[in-house]
Write a protein that holds these residues in place. Structure first.
Motif, PDB file in Angstrom:
ATOM      1  N   ALA A 346       0.854  -1.240   0.128  1.00  0.00           N
ATOM      2  CA  ALA A 346      -0.075  -0.139   0.115  1.00  0.00           C
ATOM      3  C   ALA A 346       0.826   1.136  -0.035  1.00  0.00           C
ATOM      4  N   CYS A 347       2.099   1.329   0.565  1.00  0.00           N
ATOM      5  CA  CYS A 347       2.986   2.190   0.562  1.00  0.00           C
ATOM      6  C   CYS A 347       3.687   2.470  -0.474  1.00  0.00           C
ATOM      7  N   GLY A 348       3.601   1.472  -1.380  1.00  0.00           N
ATOM      8  CA  GLY A 348       4.529   1.636  -2.758  1.00  0.00           C
ATOM      9  C   GLY A 348       5.722   0.602  -2.770  1.00  0.00           C
ATOM     10  N   ALA A 349       5.989   0.176  -1.828  1.00  0.00           N
ATOM     11  CA  ALA A 349       7.211  -1.009  -1.440  1.00  0.00           C
ATOM     12  C   ALA A 349       6.870  -2.184  -2.512  1.00  0.00           C
ATOM     13  N   ARG A 350       7.707  -2.726  -2.848  1.00  0.00           N
ATOM     14  CA  ARG A 350       7.377  -3.956  -3.706  1.00  0.00           C
ATOM     15  C   ARG A 350       7.919  -5.343  -2.517  1.00  0.00           C
ATOM     16  N   VAL A 351       6.836  -6.234  -2.551  1.00  0.00           N
ATOM     17  CA  VAL A 351       6.782  -7.362  -1.903  1.00  0.00           C
ATOM     18  C   VAL A 351       7.076  -8.466  -2.412  1.00  0.00           C
ATOM     19  N   ILE A 352       7.761  -9.355  -2.176  1.00  0.00           N
ATOM     20  CA  ILE A 352       8.162 -10.813  -2.659  1.00  0.00           C
ATOM     21  C   ILE A 352       7.475 -11.549  -1.939  1.00  0.00           C
ATOM     22  N   ASP A 353       6.479 -12.066  -2.178  1.00  0.00           N
ATOM     23  CA  ASP A 353       5.321 -12.836  -1.411  1.00  0.00           C
ATOM     24  C   ASP A 353       5.536 -14.288  -1.996  1.00  0.00           C
ATOM     25  N   ASP A 354       6.265 -15.027  -0.960  1.00  0.00           N
ATOM     26  CA  ASP A 354       6.789 -16.276  -1.056  1.00  0.00           C
ATOM     27  C   ASP A 354       6.442 -17.067   0.159  1.00  0.00           C
ATOM     28  N   SER A 355       5.145 -16.554   0.597  1.00  0.00           N
ATOM     29  CA  SER A 355       4.684 -17.142   1.997  1.00  0.00           C
ATOM     30  C   SER A 355       4.036 -18.402   2.113  1.00  0.00           C
ATOM     31  N   TYR A 356       4.061 -19.190   1.004  1.00  0.00           N
ATOM     32  CA  TYR A 356       3.212 -20.288   0.903  1.00  0.00           C
ATOM     33  C   TYR A 356       3.937 -21.296   1.757  1.00  0.00           C
ATOM     34  N   ASN A 357       5.319 -21.671   1.751  1.00  0.00           N
ATOM     35  CA  ASN A 357       6.132 -22.527   2.549  1.00  0.00           C
ATOM     36  C   ASN A 357       7.530 -22.303   2.343  1.00  0.00           C
ATOM     37  N   ALA A 358       8.091 -23.070   2.985  1.00  0.00           N
ATOM     38  CA  ALA A 358       9.696 -22.581   3.014  1.00  0.00           C
ATOM     39  C   ALA A 358      10.455 -24.121   3.307  1.00  0.00           C
ATOM     40  N   ALA A 359      11.487 -24.065   2.924  1.00  0.00           N
ATOM     41  CA  ALA A 359      12.740 -25.094   3.217  1.00  0.00           C
ATOM     42  C   ALA A 359      14.114 -24.433   3.076  1.00  0.00           C
ATOM     43  N   PRO A 360      15.123 -24.795   3.752  1.00  0.00           N
ATOM     44  CA  PRO A 360      16.258 -24.640   3.417  1.00  0.00           C
ATOM     45  C   PRO A 360      16.837 -23.888   1.988  1.00  0.00           C
ATOM     46  N   GLU A 361      16.325 -24.794   1.083  1.00  0.00           N
ATOM     47  CA  GLU A 361      16.989 -24.513  -0.331  1.00  0.00           C
ATOM     48  C   GLU A 361      16.015 -23.459  -0.915  1.00  0.00           C
ATOM     49  N   SER A 362      14.845 -23.347  -0.651  1.00  0.00           N
ATOM     50  CA  SER A 362      14.103 -22.385  -1.312  1.00  0.00           C
ATOM     51  C   SER A 362      14.230 -21.097  -0.430  1.00  0.00           C
ATOM     52  N   MET A 363      14.417 -21.068   0.734  1.00  0.00           N
ATOM     53  CA  MET A 363      14.862 -19.774   1.473  1.00  0.00           C
ATOM     54  C   MET A 363      16.033 -19.119   0.601  1.00  0.00           C
ATOM     55  N   ILE A 454       7.736   0.339   6.734  1.00  0.00           N
ATOM     56  CA  ILE A 454       8.276  -0.102   5.532  1.00  0.00           C
ATOM     57  C   ILE A 454       8.086   1.225   4.525  1.00  0.00           C
ATOM     58  N   ALA A 455       9.151   1.662   3.731  1.00  0.00           N
ATOM     59  CA  ALA A 455       9.158   2.862   2.963  1.00  0.00           C
ATOM     60  C   ALA A 455       8.875   2.647   1.377  1.00  0.00           C
ATOM     61  N   PRO A 456       8.366   3.515   0.818  1.00  0.00           N
ATOM     62  CA  PRO A 456       7.993   3.430  -0.699  1.00  0.00           C
ATOM     63  C   PRO A 456       9.154   2.662  -1.466  1.00  0.00           C
ATOM     64  N   GLU A 457      10.460   3.042  -1.275  1.00  0.00           N
ATOM     65  CA  GLU A 457      11.377   2.604  -2.259  1.00  0.00           C
ATOM     66  C   GLU A 457      11.964   1.138  -1.607  1.00  0.00           C
ATOM     67  N   ASP A 458      11.347   0.471  -0.444  1.00  0.00           N
ATOM     68  CA  ASP A 458      12.026  -0.739  -0.015  1.00  0.00           C
ATOM     69  C   ASP A 458      11.633  -2.025  -0.795  1.00  0.00           C
ATOM     70  N   LEU A 459      12.382  -2.850  -0.821  1.00  0.00           N
ATOM     71  CA  LEU A 459      11.997  -4.239  -1.388  1.00  0.00           C
ATOM     72  C   LEU A 459      11.844  -5.113  -0.023  1.00  0.00           C
ATOM     73  N   VAL A 460      10.950  -5.912   0.009  1.00  0.00           N
ATOM     74  CA  VAL A 460      10.753  -6.916   1.001  1.00  0.00           C
ATOM     75  C   VAL A 460      10.352  -8.200   0.972  1.00  0.00           C
ATOM     76  N   LEU A 461      11.307  -9.178   1.202  1.00  0.00           N
ATOM     77  CA  LEU A 461      10.900 -10.676   1.106  1.00  0.00           C
ATOM     78  C   LEU A 461      10.097 -11.236   2.166  1.00  0.00           C
ATOM     79  N   VAL A 462       9.261 -11.796   2.001  1.00  0.00           N
ATOM     80  CA  VAL A 462       8.391 -12.534   3.132  1.00  0.00           C
ATOM     81  C   VAL A 462       8.307 -14.208   2.718  1.00  0.00           C
ATOM     82  N   LYS A 463       8.857 -14.900   3.717  1.00  0.00           N
ATOM     83  CA  LYS A 463       8.900 -16.523   3.356  1.00  0.00           C
ATOM     84  C   LYS A 463       9.166 -17.103   4.644  1.00  0.00           C
ATOM     85  N   GLY A 464       8.234 -18.292   4.722  1.00  0.00           N
ATOM     86  CA  GLY A 464       8.399 -19.116   6.059  1.00  0.00           C
ATOM     87  C   GLY A 464       7.339 -20.422   5.711  1.00  0.00           C
ATOM     88  N   SER A 465       7.521 -21.243   6.757  1.00  0.00           N
ATOM     89  CA  SER A 465       6.694 -22.304   6.554  1.00  0.00           C
ATOM     90  C   SER A 465       5.207 -21.845   6.702  1.00  0.00           C
TER      91      SER A 465
END
Length: 478
Positions: A346-363, A454-465
């Motif tokens: 909403a603030c304009g930042a880009r979010v890498i949504d990889d929140s479905y699941n996680a393993a060390p290799e995909s992290m 989070i600021a508009p120019e930020d890039l955010v990765l979200v990942k977990g099991s």
């Protein structure tokens, strides 16, 4: 979907009949009484909280043609079933009932079946295969997470009778499960995407994971046989360190040909000159077994997605999909959500949504993407704990934290309990500043601490099991 007279159910599944009209035709199979439609087969499962047998009367009243129970039916239930001309069967194992019924239906369909398994990349590979093959064939594909001993046979049983290709994802959390899935599905082609560390807490070692994944070969015919117009093949990652182990111990003894995919000269289908654009999507040159080569772009973020696309392209070529079609489909792919999907906050930042699941290799792959994409603000990694790692959990979380530090994010937020602290401690040990690393116990705490920072120019990765629930963080900020 399956359509079968009641009279054939006993012979196919071994279930015991109690009453019913042998000539009534059953249409479709459900395991939830609320999903029963006219002529459905309702299969009752007994869970920890709910016993499906208790819902047999409701299924009969809703129009089921057959109910399959795991306990002897009462006289009252028999009377109710007779009044509605509903058959009643009992079986010891409802999972085996589904598998046998699906196996029988698959055998009568005479379609091409492709099985996909592996520690990571299954869904991306499955979705890519479905997109490619749908340009020429009537394709039925696993939806959502219907990839286990219940979900996969339900997927087969829901396939239209005129299906030409089925793409089936096969998951597992122990030995013997993929063998049962493979015997049911009888795949002509199979893909093992990667032997990673997912489920290592259940199986004990990567070698055991490789053995469990290789069970997909059990239901396949030898490549020397012409099976419904095709010769079986197993697709593997040419750079995976367990590929030689699978070839020597499983593929060769079974007489099944192997197609290697990767980035080396020795691979049958290879990708070269991989470059990740500003949108995170890779551009690369793809080369096939016959020497055909072209440049293409994949509309899925991250270089790690390339090898999954190669698996799909290798089988698509075997099934007659043209080069230009592969190129067009690659450029328009839509993959099941929450897998390295770049969204706008909403603030304009880009979010890498990889929140479905996680393993060390995909992290590690997701952290690579965070480092590769252009960013004018801060790079922020929000990493949740990973499940099913057993005794290796602490060590693998420490390795993930160390890898995160090597990718030099500006902020690392670790979400969870002890394993989140292991990640954070390792990141600090490998050089991240104390004030750049934060540990929060829950997704709600992460939202409270970070969502409005989070600021508009930020890039955010979200990942977990999945159990961490970081999808709620994404929905809060986007």
């Amino acid at each position: 979907m399956i359509e079968i007279p009641v009279r054939y159910l006993e012979g196919i599944t071994g279930a015991r009949p109690w009453t019913g009209n042998a000539d009534r035709v059953c249409k479709g199979v459900v395991i939830d009484s609320r999903a029963v439609e006219t002529d459905s087969i309702f299969v009752a499962f007994s869970g920890e909280r709910v016993d499906g047998n208790d819902f047999a009367p409701a299924a009969i009243e809703a129009g089921a043609a057959c109910v399959v129970l795991t306990r002897e039916p009462s006289r009252e239930l028999i009377r109710t079933a007779d009044a509605h001309e509903c058959a009643v069967f009992t079986c010891e194992d409802p999972t085996e009932f589904l598998l046998l019924l699906a196996q029988g239906y698959r055998a009568r369909m005479h379609c091409t079946v492709i099985g996909v398994t592996g520690s990571i990349g299954k869904t991306t590979t499955k979705d890519t295969l479905a997109a490619l093959l749908s340009t020429r064939y009537r394709v039925h594909v696993t939806r959502g997470n219907y990839n286990n001993l219940i979900g996969m046979p339900l997927t087969i049983l829901s396939a239209p009778r005129d299906t030409e290709v089925m793409v089936l994802e096969m998951g597992m959390d122990g030995f013997g499960q993929i063998e049962r899935l493979s015997r049911c599905a009888q795949p002509t082609y199979a893909v093992i995407t990667k032997i990673g560390t997912s489920h290592i807490g259940l199986l004990g070692s990567r070698e055991n994971i490789a053995r469990a994944k290789a069970e997909i070969l059990v239901g396949m015919p030898p490549s020397s046989e012409n099976f419904e117009g095709h010769h079986a093949a197993l697709v593997l990652n040419g750079e995976d360190d367990f590929t030689p182990f699978i070839i020597e111990n499983f593929a060769k003894p079974a007489g099944i040909d192997v197609i290697l995919c990767g980035t080396s000269d020795d691979d049958d289908v290879s990708a070269r000159n991989i470059e990740v654009g500003e949108d995170g999507c890779p551009v690369f040159d793809i080369t096939f077994e016959d020497g055909a080569q072209f440049k293409t772009r994949l509309a899925v973020t991250g270089a790690q997605s390339v090898v999954n696309a190669l698996y799909a392209a290798a089988i698509a070529r075997r099934l007659g999909i043209a080069q230009y079609t592969i190129h067009e489909v690659f450029g328009a792919l839509e993959i099941t959500g929450r897998r390295t999907e770049v969204r706008r906050a909403a603030c304009g930042a880009r979010v890498i949504d990889d929140s479905y699941n996680a393993a060390p290799e995909s992290m590690a792959a997701a952290l690579n993407l965070l480092a590769e994409l252009p960013c004018a603000g801060d790079r922020i990694a929000v990493l949740g704990e990973m499940g099913e790692l057993g005794e290796e959990g602490a060590r693998l979380h420490e390795l993930t934290g160390a890898y995160a530090a090597a990718k030099r994010p500006d902020v690392l937020v670790c979400v969870g309990g002890d394993n989140a602290r292991h990640m954070a401690d390792a990141a600090r040990l490998m050089g991240m500043a104390d004030d750049a690393v934060r540990v929060v116990p829950t997704t709600e705490a992460a939202i409270a601490r970070l969502a409005h920072a989070i600021a508009p120019e930020d890039l955010v990765l979200v990942k977990g099991s999945r159990f961490v629930g970081l999808d709620r963080f994404v929905e809060e900020v986007c």
